[in-house]
Design an enzyme around this catalytic site. Structure first.
Site, PDB file in Angstrom:
ATOM      1  N   SER A 124       0.846  -1.246   0.153  1.00 29.66           N
ATOM      2  CA  SER A 124      -0.011  -0.006  -0.004  1.00 29.66           C
ATOM      3  C   SER A 124       0.844   1.244   0.029  1.00 29.66           C
ATOM      4  O   SER A 124       1.907   1.222   0.485  1.00 29.66           O
ATOM      5  CB  SER A 124      -0.844  -0.113   1.290  1.00 29.66           C
ATOM      6  OG  SER A 124      -1.541   1.208   1.425  1.00 29.66           O
ATOM      7  N   TYR A 149      -2.078  -0.560  10.935  1.00 30.94           N
ATOM      8  CA  TYR A 149      -2.436  -1.454   9.782  1.00 30.94           C
ATOM      9  C   TYR A 149      -1.168  -1.009   8.586  1.00 30.94           C
ATOM     10  O   TYR A 149      -0.593  -1.900   7.997  1.00 30.94           O
ATOM     11  CB  TYR A 149      -3.437  -0.836   8.958  1.00 30.94           C
ATOM     12  CG  TYR A 149      -3.957  -0.942   7.401  1.00 30.94           C
ATOM     13  CD1 TYR A 149      -3.504   0.209   6.678  1.00 30.94           C
ATOM     14  CD2 TYR A 149      -3.879  -1.959   6.988  1.00 30.94           C
ATOM     15  CE1 TYR A 149      -3.630   0.234   5.231  1.00 30.94           C
ATOM     16  CE2 TYR A 149      -4.109  -2.057   5.516  1.00 30.94           C
ATOM     17  CZ  TYR A 149      -3.814  -1.050   4.621  1.00 30.94           C
ATOM     18  OH  TYR A 149      -3.757  -1.100   3.363  1.00 30.94           O
ATOM     19  N   LYS A 153       2.037  -3.548   6.796  1.00 33.58           N
ATOM     20  CA  LYS A 153       2.567  -3.596   5.350  1.00 33.58           C
ATOM     21  C   LYS A 153       4.054  -3.193   5.360  1.00 33.58           C
ATOM     22  O   LYS A 153       4.699  -3.741   4.425  1.00 33.58           O
ATOM     23  CB  LYS A 153       1.781  -2.351   4.653  1.00 33.58           C
ATOM     24  CG  LYS A 153       0.241  -2.664   4.329  1.00 33.58           C
ATOM     25  CD  LYS A 153      -0.002  -3.817   3.557  1.00 33.58           C
ATOM     26  CE  LYS A 153      -1.423  -3.985   3.511  1.00 33.58           C
ATOM     27  NZ  LYS A 153      -1.961  -5.405   2.840  1.00 33.58           N
TER      28      LYS A 153
HETATM   29  C1  WQD Z   1      -9.550   9.407   1.310  1.00 34.49           C
HETATM   30  C2  WQD Z   1      -9.504  10.652   1.302  1.00 34.49           C
HETATM   31  C3  WQD Z   1      -9.845  11.533   3.848  1.00 34.49           C
HETATM   32  C4  WQD Z   1     -13.745   9.207   4.381  1.00 34.49           C
HETATM   33  C5  WQD Z   1      -6.707   4.032   3.104  1.00 34.49           C
HETATM   34  C6  WQD Z   1      -5.412   3.485   3.584  1.00 34.49           C
HETATM   35  C7  WQD Z   1      -5.028   2.910   2.355  1.00 34.49           C
HETATM   36  C8  WQD Z   1      -6.181   2.056   1.682  1.00 34.49           C
HETATM   37  C9  WQD Z   1      -7.420   3.098   1.573  1.00 34.49           C
HETATM   38  C10 WQD Z   1      -6.836  -0.071   2.409  1.00 34.49           C
HETATM   39  C11 WQD Z   1      -8.813  11.383   2.692  1.00 34.49           C
HETATM   40  C12 WQD Z   1     -11.121  11.784   3.122  1.00 34.49           C
HETATM   41  C13 WQD Z   1     -12.391   9.870   3.798  1.00 34.49           C
HETATM   42  C14 WQD Z   1     -14.863  10.358   4.613  1.00 34.49           C
HETATM   43  C15 WQD Z   1     -13.476  12.062   4.047  1.00 34.49           C
HETATM   44  N1  WQD Z   1      -6.435   1.081   2.557  1.00 34.49           N
HETATM   45  N2  WQD Z   1     -12.377  11.323   3.456  1.00 34.49           N
HETATM   46  N3  WQD Z   1     -14.790  11.711   4.404  1.00 34.49           N
HETATM   47  O1  WQD Z   1      -7.168   7.111   4.066  1.00 34.49           O
HETATM   48  O2  WQD Z   1      -6.460   7.711   1.589  1.00 34.49           O
HETATM   49  O3  WQD Z   1      -6.397   5.480   2.575  1.00 34.49           O
HETATM   50  O4  WQD Z   1      -7.836   3.535   2.667  1.00 34.49           O
HETATM   51  O5  WQD Z   1      -7.102  -0.701   1.275  1.00 34.49           O
HETATM   52  O6  WQD Z   1      -3.864   2.204   2.520  1.00 34.49           O
HETATM   53  O7  WQD Z   1      -4.535   4.274   4.080  1.00 34.49           O
HETATM   54  O8  WQD Z   1      -8.554   6.555   1.853  1.00 34.49           O
HETATM   55  O9  WQD Z   1     -10.892   6.569   1.503  1.00 34.49           O
HETATM   56  O10 WQD Z   1     -10.359   6.715   4.039  1.00 34.49           O
HETATM   57  O11 WQD Z   1      -9.673   8.786   2.505  1.00 34.49           O
HETATM   58  O12 WQD Z   1     -13.341  13.381   3.710  1.00 34.49           O
HETATM   59  O13 WQD Z   1     -15.741   9.601   5.047  1.00 34.49           O
HETATM   60  O14 WQD Z   1     -11.066  11.182   1.736  1.00 34.49           O
HETATM   61  O15 WQD Z   1      -9.569  12.484   4.464  1.00 34.49           O
HETATM   62  O16 WQD Z   1      -8.376  12.765   2.230  1.00 34.49           O
HETATM   63  P1  WQD Z   1      -7.040   6.838   2.713  1.00 34.49           P
HETATM   64  P2  WQD Z   1      -9.925   7.295   2.577  1.00 34.49           P
END
Ligand code: WQD
Length: 340
Positions: A124, A149, A153
């Protein structure tokens, strides 16, 4: 070539199994249904019209795992199985380290005992932690991740690098995914996490279908064009194709190799909401909230290496992924209403 896919009924795993079958690989899936449903097996067969063996068991269960290696000559392993919720990992570190590392150790033992030489690991972009530069390159330092998590990785990558050093006949690909989104165009496969989604796209999908009230935008004061978080969202079907290309690369006996799998472009939270509105044909209500702990402002990949060495390119756009994701969400809710 027979490939063991751990977590093969999950979101990325199931799409990869479809791609493998469509490219003529034989597949064995092991999945404990912790974050997947057994019916996905039938949907993969419906899409591909191909059969494959599925073992419902935990990868850590070495008795069940060894039966697979005794019954079939496993030429390669693609290892998806693992806990993956960033927030949950903060409150349950021991469970995350035990599950994600022990499953990897079990697979490495079987590789040694049964002569399997090829291993693809679901890594990741989170291994880059707070990135030193954006876009991120594979040569950039792997630092402390921002969650247990992410640390699993980082640790598994380190274990595999050390294993590769003393097993020159092993071929190991570390694939660093950015943000997988979207769904298979059939509407049969997609991401439908249990409970309230942690990730942005499944959350938006549930707002789009009226299951949730509004999207909480976690912060609009980042140093980004519109102040909201920027990520590299890659269509899961493109990501699945990347695994087939990585397997082909391992046939050239490269030893250990590392690739970013992303689009090379960043999309903000507000931009994503607007793409989704175009995809679903109606407004998506949202509210600006405080930043989420552990989030970084911007993350997107440099994918030159995957393009040059794997021939990896993305066929689908973020809008395509929103359309496919919404289609899946609508179809999945119909199936649930019908008790399927
Ligand atoms: C994306 C953006 C949030 C939810 C993580 C893990 C990665 C992978 C994917 C597993 C960010 C914003 C999010 C919400 C929001 N994991 N957001 N409101 O954190 O980039 O990655 O998940 O497969 O390894 O690190 O993904 O989708 O949670 O967030 O504003 O309700 O959306 O702040 O900027 P992230 P995410």
């Amino acid at each position: 070539m027979k490939v063991l896919v751990t977590g093969g009924l999950g979101f990325i795993g199931s799409h990869t199994v479809v791609a493998l079958l469509e490219h003529g690989y034989d597949v064995v899936v092991i999945d404990n249904l912790y974050n997947s449903k057994e019916v996905v097996k039938d949907r993969i067969k419906e899409i591909t019209h191909k059969d494959f063996k599925t073992v419902i068991a935990d990868v850590q269960n070495e008795v069940e795992l060894e039966k697979i290696f005794k019954e079939d000559k496993i030429d390669a392993i693609i290892h998806f199985a693992g806990y993956k919720a960033v927030g949950e990992s903060v409150s349950k570190p021991v469970e995350y380290y035990e599950n994600n590392l022990d499953s990897t150790f079990a697979l490495l033992k079987m590789m040694k005992k049964y002569g399997t030489k090829n291993f693809v690991f679901s890594s990741s972009a989170t291994v880059y932690g707070e990135p030193k530069r954006v876009p991120m390159y594979e040569i950039d330092p792997v630092t402390e991740a921002t969650s247990p998590y992410g640390e699993t990785k980082v640790m598994i990558e380190r274990i595999l690098k050390d294993v590769a050093k003393v097993n020159p006949d092993y071929n190991i690909a570390l694939l660093r995914y950015f943000n997988p989104i979207g769904a298979h165009k059939s509407g049969l496969l997609g991401e439908d996490p249990n409970g309230i989604p942690n990730n942005l796209l499944p959350y938006i999908a549930k707002v789009a279908t009226g299951q949730l009230k509004e999207v909480s935008v976690f912060g609009n004061d980042y140093d980004t064009p519109d102040g909201t978080g920027v990520r590299d969202y890659i269509h899961v079907v493109d990501l699945a194709k990347g695994h087939v290309l990585a397997l082909k690369k391992l046939e050239t006996k490269p030893g250990l190799c590392i690739y970013n799998l992303g689009t090379g472009k960043g999309t903000s939270v507000l931009e994503m909401i607007h793409y989704y509105e175009e995809a679903c044909g109606h407004k998506i209500p949202y509210v600006i909230k405080e930043r989420r702990a552990g989030d970084i402002a911007t993350s997107y990949a440099n994918c030159d290496k995957a393009k040059e060495e794997l021939g990896f390119t993305c066929d689908y756009s973020v809008l395509d992924a929103c359309k496919d994701g919404y289609h899946f969400q609508v179809e999945e809710e119909k199936r649930k209403a019908e008790g399927k």
